[in-house]
Enzyme design. Sequence first.
Site, PDB file in Angstrom:
ATOM      1  N   ASN A 211       0.847  -1.198   0.000  1.00  0.00           N
ATOM      2  CA  ASN A 211       0.000   0.000   0.000  1.00  0.00           C
ATOM      3  C   ASN A 211       0.878   1.240   0.000  1.00  0.00           C
ATOM      4  OD1 ASN A 211       0.621   0.773   2.832  1.00  0.00           O
ATOM      5  ND2 ASN A 211      -0.324  -1.213   3.223  1.00  0.00           N
ATOM      6  N   ASP A 280      -4.068  -6.321   5.037  1.00  0.00           N
ATOM      7  CA  ASP A 280      -5.051  -7.221   5.650  1.00  0.00           C
ATOM      8  C   ASP A 280      -4.982  -8.621   5.034  1.00  0.00           C
ATOM      9  OD1 ASP A 280      -6.084  -5.332   7.406  1.00  0.00           O
ATOM     10  OD2 ASP A 280      -7.300  -4.427   5.814  1.00  0.00           O
ATOM     11  N   PRO A 306      -2.866 -12.020  10.074  1.00  0.00           N
ATOM     12  CA  PRO A 306      -3.286 -11.807  11.471  1.00  0.00           C
ATOM     13  C   PRO A 306      -3.504 -10.314  11.717  1.00  0.00           C
ATOM     14  CG  PRO A 306      -0.934 -12.338  11.330  1.00  0.00           C
ATOM     15  CD  PRO A 306      -1.499 -12.539   9.965  1.00  0.00           C
ATOM     16  N   LYS A 342     -13.717   0.817  16.078  1.00  0.00           N
ATOM     17  CA  LYS A 342     -12.434   0.104  16.153  1.00  0.00           C
ATOM     18  C   LYS A 342     -11.841   0.148  17.551  1.00  0.00           C
ATOM     19  CE  LYS A 342     -11.125   0.217  11.443  1.00  0.00           C
ATOM     20  NZ  LYS A 342     -10.410   0.852  10.364  1.00  0.00           N
ATOM     21  N   LYS A 346     -11.231  -3.462  19.080  1.00  0.00           N
ATOM     22  CA  LYS A 346      -9.851  -3.910  19.301  1.00  0.00           C
ATOM     23  C   LYS A 346      -9.402  -3.677  20.742  1.00  0.00           C
ATOM     24  CE  LYS A 346      -8.560  -3.362  14.452  1.00  0.00           C
ATOM     25  NZ  LYS A 346      -7.438  -3.388  13.519  1.00  0.00           N
TER      26      LYS A 346
HETATM   27  O1  C5P Z   1      -8.899  -2.446  11.146  1.00  0.00           O
HETATM   28  P1  C5P Z   1      -7.863  -1.544  10.605  1.00  0.00           P
HETATM   29  O2  C5P Z   1      -6.902  -2.233   9.686  1.00  0.00           O
HETATM   30  O3  C5P Z   1      -8.368  -0.262  10.025  1.00  0.00           O
HETATM   31  O4  C5P Z   1      -7.021  -1.101  11.908  1.00  0.00           O
HETATM   32  C1  C5P Z   1      -5.926  -0.284  11.810  1.00  0.00           C
HETATM   33  C2  C5P Z   1      -5.076  -0.466  13.017  1.00  0.00           C
HETATM   34  O5  C5P Z   1      -4.815  -1.847  13.259  1.00  0.00           O
HETATM   35  C3  C5P Z   1      -3.700   0.169  12.842  1.00  0.00           C
HETATM   36  O6  C5P Z   1      -3.259   0.602  14.094  1.00  0.00           O
HETATM   37  C4  C5P Z   1      -2.854  -0.984  12.292  1.00  0.00           C
HETATM   38  O7  C5P Z   1      -1.486  -0.809  12.594  1.00  0.00           O
HETATM   39  C5  C5P Z   1      -3.446  -2.171  13.033  1.00  0.00           C
HETATM   40  N1  C5P Z   1      -3.429  -3.414  12.267  1.00  0.00           N
HETATM   41  C6  C5P Z   1      -2.706  -4.469  12.723  1.00  0.00           C
HETATM   42  N2  C5P Z   1      -2.705  -5.659  12.029  1.00  0.00           N
HETATM   43  C7  C5P Z   1      -3.424  -5.779  10.906  1.00  0.00           C
HETATM   44  C8  C5P Z   1      -4.185  -4.706  10.423  1.00  0.00           C
HETATM   45  C9  C5P Z   1      -4.158  -3.521  11.131  1.00  0.00           C
HETATM   46  O8  C5P Z   1      -2.037  -4.368  13.747  1.00  0.00           O
HETATM   47  N3  C5P Z   1      -3.402  -6.910  10.253  1.00  0.00           N
END
Ligand code: C5P
Length: 402
Positions: A211, A280, A306, A342, A346
């Site tokens: 990305n 992701d 993960p 979120k 989380k």
């Molecule tokens: O759910 P989302 O990807 O938008 O969440 C973003 C947050 O989660 C960021 O802090 C990113 O560093 C973390 N993240 C992570 N592992 C992933 C995807 C996102 O730690 N696989």
Amino acid sequence: MSFLLTDKRILLGVSGGIAAYKAADWTRRLRKEGAVVTVMMTRAAQNFVTPLTFAALSGNRVHTAMFAPEDAEAMPHINLGRNCDMILLAPATANTIARLAQGLADDLTSAVILAAQAKVLVCPAMNSAMYQHPATQANLARLKEFGYTVIDPACGELACGDQGPGRLADWEIVRQEIIAVLTPQDLRGQKVLVTAGPTWEPLDPVRLLTNRSSGKMGYALAAAARRRGAQVVLVSGPGSITPPAGVEVLPVVSAQEMHAAVSQRGPEMDVMIMAAAVSDYRPARYEARKIKKGTPDAALALAANPDILRELGERKKTARCFPLLVGFAAESNDHLEEGRRKLAAKNLDLIAINDISAEDAGFAVDNNRVTLLDRNGAVEELPLLTKEEVAHRILNTILRLI
Ligand code: C5P
């Protein structure tokens, strides 16, 4: 716009070298960053740049004499050094350095520095032979013993035509030192892990999924935490930013590698800030050989990576003691609602929400517009700021939550 120097009172001592003209420019730059600059000049300095120039650029009266009758009450040789947050001596000539090393106080600049309690930053600038002379080197060593910070001059062509060390250090280096001197060590003793950058998810030996993240925000956080005294581990995806000095860097490539590094180092941390833009998904299959062009339509099967942060948040639910968890969210719409969701999903202590629909902020640029949302429901909408400044604001909030 950065506010790191807002209202900081900087006393600039200018001694008599040709680099005095650069100090005039630094005065302007310091004021642009919000600092309050007061200038004192040696007699020799006034041969290079007039006090009027510094008065106009600083917006303040310039001090040149110890025994000015109008100053009899104010005692500038004591009070100038008392009423400032730091002293910047630039340029520092061999002569002024020698006077300071001897503890002489026969002009205003040396008397003020001798009487001052404030931190002193010395920027030598002179001919290379003068700089390298054992007398100057011994004097600089003595200034370091006094606790002054000496910024080594740069190497290059000097005004006199010689080549070598002696050029006034570059502004960006000096600016960083000024910020370091004026930054409170309020994170000393804290262990902070930061993830930064994108991840690369290889498909075959030459192709990958990734990305647009540059890692700038995460690197700014690591640098700011380090500057405030924290011990910092930076788990960094691929990128081209030079890591900040004094930070332990763990380079990783894929989300799975980042996951392993974070899991290994996480337990010893006090704070974990997940600023990485983790992919992701990854290609479900890695082809050891380069995939050949063939069928007109091709589909790529993906496997979920993960969610490192979510996993940490899950572990936090049952742990007796767990690091403070900070996440980022990059949202193009409904950013506050998405952030709230979120934060809860989380199990985070704080989330920094980026509105990525804005063109002047976000991915791969130096500025960011961020909204902070904490576990108690407090919302703080920050204006458009440099990532350096955003990093400090996030750390301020983290300190309140610790
Ligand atoms: O759910 P989302 O990807 O938008 O969440 C973003 C947050 O989660 C960021 O802090 C990113 O560093 C973390 N993240 C992570 N592992 C992933 C995807 C996102 O730690 N696989």
